[in-house]
Design a protein around this motif. Structure first.
Motif, PDB file in Angstrom:
ATOM      1  N   VAL A  19     -78.343  -8.433  17.100  1.00 11.42           N
ATOM      2  CA  VAL A  19     -79.004  -7.917  18.298  1.00 11.42           C
ATOM      3  C   VAL A  19     -79.458  -6.476  18.046  1.00 11.42           C
ATOM      4  O   VAL A  19     -78.651  -5.621  17.691  1.00 11.42           O
ATOM      5  CB  VAL A  19     -78.056  -7.970  19.513  1.00 11.42           C
ATOM      6  N   ALA A  23     -80.732  -7.533  25.807  1.00 14.43           N
ATOM      7  CA  ALA A  23     -81.407  -8.769  26.246  1.00 14.43           C
ATOM      8  C   ALA A  23     -80.359  -9.734  26.770  1.00 14.43           C
ATOM      9  O   ALA A  23     -79.167  -9.603  26.461  1.00 14.43           O
ATOM     10  CB  ALA A  23     -82.176  -9.405  25.093  1.00 14.43           C
ATOM     11  N   PHE A  28     -82.840 -13.908  24.215  1.00 17.85           N
ATOM     12  CA  PHE A  28     -82.651 -13.574  22.805  1.00 17.85           C
ATOM     13  C   PHE A  28     -82.787 -14.817  21.919  1.00 17.85           C
ATOM     14  O   PHE A  28     -83.501 -14.807  20.905  1.00 17.85           O
ATOM     15  CB  PHE A  28     -81.271 -12.935  22.613  1.00 17.85           C
ATOM     16  N   GLU A  32     -85.499 -15.613  19.015  1.00 20.16           N
ATOM     17  CA  GLU A  32     -85.064 -15.748  17.625  1.00 20.16           C
ATOM     18  C   GLU A  32     -85.263 -17.168  17.090  1.00 20.16           C
ATOM     19  O   GLU A  32     -85.564 -17.354  15.915  1.00 20.16           O
ATOM     20  CB  GLU A  32     -83.586 -15.351  17.498  1.00 20.16           C
TER      21      GLU A  32
END
Length: 302
Positions: A19, A23, A28, A32
């Motif tokens: 991270v 978020a 997140f 990702e």
């Protein structure tokens, strides 16, 4: 520091993300894991497949801070359901969404009868969950597609009592016999079973239940039509009877059709299911691909 062989082994077990800015866990992971859907993330979380700083979490709104490490398991649990009849699409503590195959009942019609509920109950037992599957709606034995089962009485009652306000979209895809000339429309009638459990349709009130089916033609050739169907009501055999009323019965329907069976099954599949979660109030949307056998009937002939 982990050695290379250890790192390689770990990489086969999970994906690791670092991270860099604040978020929520949901945002997140969607960033990702490019292309993943919100419901797929929720399913991974519900299956205990995500950890933050090596602590498992099921919270999609978990607040992440820079420096944290998020791991997503690459492997299914050893107790993952393995059935040719049932595929789990989504699961949380209150409900489970599954895709049912043809050839199996949604629930038993006689004692100790094999059905989706018995498969789910055995699955819950293996996972040591103190719950059972509660039926809230049904699909015919020979219809495939998406279904919801509640995991407790409270959620079952909410879904049953508020079904029409909770479920916002339920659609089917079907192959119908013959070339449908009209692009779409709506079929309405009253449906009632006789003593032999055959559902009859009447344009006027016959003491049965009022039923409404919307249809839209997607493709057609000289022999068959691919049609999307949206239910406004969910009566027994509704689609099959209404399509027969139109003169275009569902292919493979020996009960209400003409016997034409080009793919060896009833050509009816519940492909979309949208609803508001009865506990969290969150919008849930699920969709499965159209069955390949359906689409093959409309491929260009060489």
């Amino acid at each position: 520091m982990r050695n290379k062989s250890g790192a390689a082994y770990a990489a086969t077990k999970y994906m690791e993300f670092y991270v860099k800015e604040p978020a929520t866990l949901m945002d997140f992971l969607m960033k990702e894991m490019s292309g993943i859907s919100r419901n797929k993330v929720k399913a991974i979380l519900a299956g205990h497949g995500v950890s933050v700083n090596r602590k498992m979490t099921t919270l999609y709104n978990y607040e992440l801070k820079p420096g944290m490490v998020v791991r997503v398991s690459r492997h299914k649990r050893s107790t993952e359901l393995n059935s040719k009849f049932v595929k789990i699409v989504y699961e949380d503590k209150d409900l489970i969404v599954i895709e049912k195959s043809i050839g199996i009942l949604s629930m038993a019609s006689a004692a100790n009868q094999f059905c989706v509920k018995t498969i789910l109950d055995e699955y819950f037992k293996k996972r040591h969950f103190k719950c059972t599957a509660h039926v809230v709606h049904r699909l015919d034995r020979d219809t495939s597609g998406l279904m919801i089962y509640a995991k407790n009485i409270e959620i079952q009652q909410i879904l049953e009592e508020h079904w029409h306000s909770i479920v916002s979209d339920r659609r089917y895809i079907a192959v119908l016999c013959g070339k449908m000339e009209q692009e779409g429309g709506t079929v309405t009638s009253w449906l009632k079973d006789n003593k032999a459990f055959i559902t009859y349709s009447s344009p006027t009130d016959n003491g049965g239940k009022y039923a409404v089916t919307h249809y839209h033609r997607l493709k057609a050739n000289d022999d068959f039509s691919l049609v999307e169907l949206k239910l406004e009501t969910g009566r027994k055999n509704q689609i099959r009877v209404h399509m027969s009323d139109l003169g275009h019965p569902v292919a493979g329907d020996v009960k209400y059709g003409n016997g034409r069976n080009p793919i060896g099954r009833l050509a009816l599949h519940a492909y979309r299911l949208n609803f508001t979660h009865p506990r969290t109030g969150e919008f849930m949307d699920f969709e499965t691909p159209f069955p390949t056998a359906f689409m093959n009937l409309f491929s260009e002939k060489k």
